[in-house]
Design a protein around this motif. Structure first.
Motif, PDB file in Angstrom:
ATOM      1  N   GLY A  31       0.795  -1.198  -0.043  1.00  0.00           N
ATOM      2  CA  GLY A  31      -0.141   0.011  -0.043  1.00  0.00           C
ATOM      3  C   GLY A  31       0.788   1.173   0.014  1.00  0.00           C
ATOM      4  N   GLY A  33       1.286   3.396  -2.135  1.00  0.00           N
ATOM      5  CA  GLY A  33       0.729   4.745  -2.572  1.00  0.00           C
ATOM      6  C   GLY A  33       1.714   5.942  -3.289  1.00  0.00           C
ATOM      7  N   ASP A  54      -2.288  -0.528  -5.837  1.00  0.00           N
ATOM      8  CA  ASP A  54      -3.340  -0.902  -7.051  1.00  0.00           C
ATOM      9  C   ASP A  54      -2.537  -0.396  -8.340  1.00  0.00           C
ATOM     10  OD1 ASP A  54      -6.121  -0.625  -7.780  1.00  0.00           O
ATOM     11  OD2 ASP A  54      -5.297   1.033  -8.762  1.00  0.00           O
ATOM     12  N   VAL A  57      -2.445   3.304  -9.424  1.00  0.00           N
ATOM     13  CA  VAL A  57      -1.515   3.854  -8.497  1.00  0.00           C
ATOM     14  C   VAL A  57      -0.010   3.427  -8.982  1.00  0.00           C
ATOM     15  CG1 VAL A  57      -0.643   4.244  -6.319  1.00  0.00           C
ATOM     16  CG2 VAL A  57      -3.199   3.978  -6.613  1.00  0.00           C
ATOM     17  N   VAL A  81      -3.409  -6.606  -1.583  1.00  0.00           N
ATOM     18  CA  VAL A  81      -2.534  -7.254  -0.342  1.00  0.00           C
ATOM     19  C   VAL A  81      -3.632  -8.465   0.151  1.00  0.00           C
ATOM     20  CG1 VAL A  81      -1.404  -5.228   0.102  1.00  0.00           C
ATOM     21  CG2 VAL A  81      -3.465  -5.578   1.278  1.00  0.00           C
ATOM     22  N   ARG A  82      -5.047  -8.269  -0.346  1.00  0.00           N
ATOM     23  CA  ARG A  82      -5.827  -9.195   0.130  1.00  0.00           C
ATOM     24  C   ARG A  82      -5.718 -10.557  -0.614  1.00  0.00           C
ATOM     25  NH1 ARG A  82     -10.831  -5.677  -0.921  1.00  0.00           N
ATOM     26  NH2 ARG A  82      -9.389  -5.364  -2.814  1.00  0.00           N
ATOM     27  N   LEU A 107      -1.811   1.650   5.636  1.00  0.00           N
ATOM     28  CA  LEU A 107      -3.028   0.642   4.845  1.00  0.00           C
ATOM     29  C   LEU A 107      -4.039  -0.286   5.768  1.00  0.00           C
ATOM     30  CD1 LEU A 107      -3.077  -1.241   2.437  1.00  0.00           C
ATOM     31  CD2 LEU A 107      -1.604  -2.855   3.398  1.00  0.00           C
ATOM     32  N   TYR A 110      -7.777   0.095   6.280  1.00  0.00           N
ATOM     33  CA  TYR A 110      -8.730  -0.189   5.035  1.00  0.00           C
ATOM     34  C   TYR A 110      -9.208  -1.817   4.852  1.00  0.00           C
ATOM     35  CZ  TYR A 110      -7.451   4.345   3.239  1.00  0.00           C
ATOM     36  OH  TYR A 110      -7.310   5.692   3.036  1.00  0.00           O
TER      37      TYR A 110
END
Ligand code: SAM
Length: 208
Positions: A31, A33, A54, A57, A81-82, A107, A110
């Protein structure tokens, strides 16, 4: 905003300390970013910075920073990451050449509790993943943040913690806990209530 700047400064300091404990470690920033840590900070001993986020990003950030020179090698990968299998593969490949320090800044808020526990388990499963720097948001702070997020069209799902069990139960132990400058227990909460802060976690040592 003060909390975000304070959080980043704490992670900077704790990451430099971790790299002096594990010289030659790679850092996997989940994450990531628009974090520019390898561009604005000397990271002595950092073998590689792997930034995951993502795909949109990752793509935009790579285009913005294409002519900037980082202080250590940087690799960017699209990753949710899931997706435990994909994350495990990234950690295994990165860990093949030495220890790995994971950073999750901004992160975890979320991730709903089952996703957080699964993430902690995936990180703990790779023996080369030696250290984890994570900021945490308390359940009461997450409630306040959710109230603000309600004004954003579509809203935002945010999750806080009322215990460290989702991190500790899968195999991590807290070795440092720095409260954010603006974080303080609210009046009437128990003195054991979590406050927003940054954690340094090591793998739990097996009990004999
Ligand atoms: C608040 S930003 C923090 C960015 C950066 N780590 C920092 O501290 O400046 C949260 C980041 O997590 C990313 N993120 C949220 N859920 C994610 C997921 N399931 N997989 C990968 N990245 C995710 C978002 O795209 C965003 O870039």
């Amino acid at each position: 905003m003060d909390e975000v700047v304070g959080r980043t400064v704490l992670v900077d300091t704790m990451l430099v300390a971790a790299l002096s404990r594990w010289p030659g470690a790679a850092v996997v920033n989940l994450g990531a970013g628009f974090c520019t840590r390898p561009y604005r900070l000397d990271l002595p001993g950092c073998r590689e910075m792997v930034e995951a986020d993502d795909p949109a990003v990752v793509d935009l950030k790579s285009r913005i920073l294409h002519d900037r020179r980082p202080t250590c090698p940087v690799r960017r990968i699209p990753l949710d990451v899931r997706d435990g299998t994909a994350l495990d593969a990234v950690l295994a490949a990165t860990g093949r050449t030495g220890p790995v320090i994971v950073v999750t800044e901004g992160l975890l808020v979320y991730l709903p509790p089952p996703a957080l526990t699964a993430l902690a388990g995936t990180l703990a499963a790779q023996r080369t993943t030696v250290h984890w720097l994570a900021d945490i948001v308390s359940a009461s702070s997450a409630t306040q943040m959710r109230d603000i997020a309600r004004r954003i069209p579509g809203g935002l799902a945010l999750f806080g913690l009322d215990s460290l069990a989702p991190l500790e139960d899968p195999g991590w132990q807290v070795v440092a806990y720095r409260a954010l400058p603006a974080a303080h227990p609210r009046y009437g909460t128990s003195s054991r209530a979590l406050v927003d802060g940054v954690l340094a976690l090591d793998r739990q040592q097996p009990t004999r």
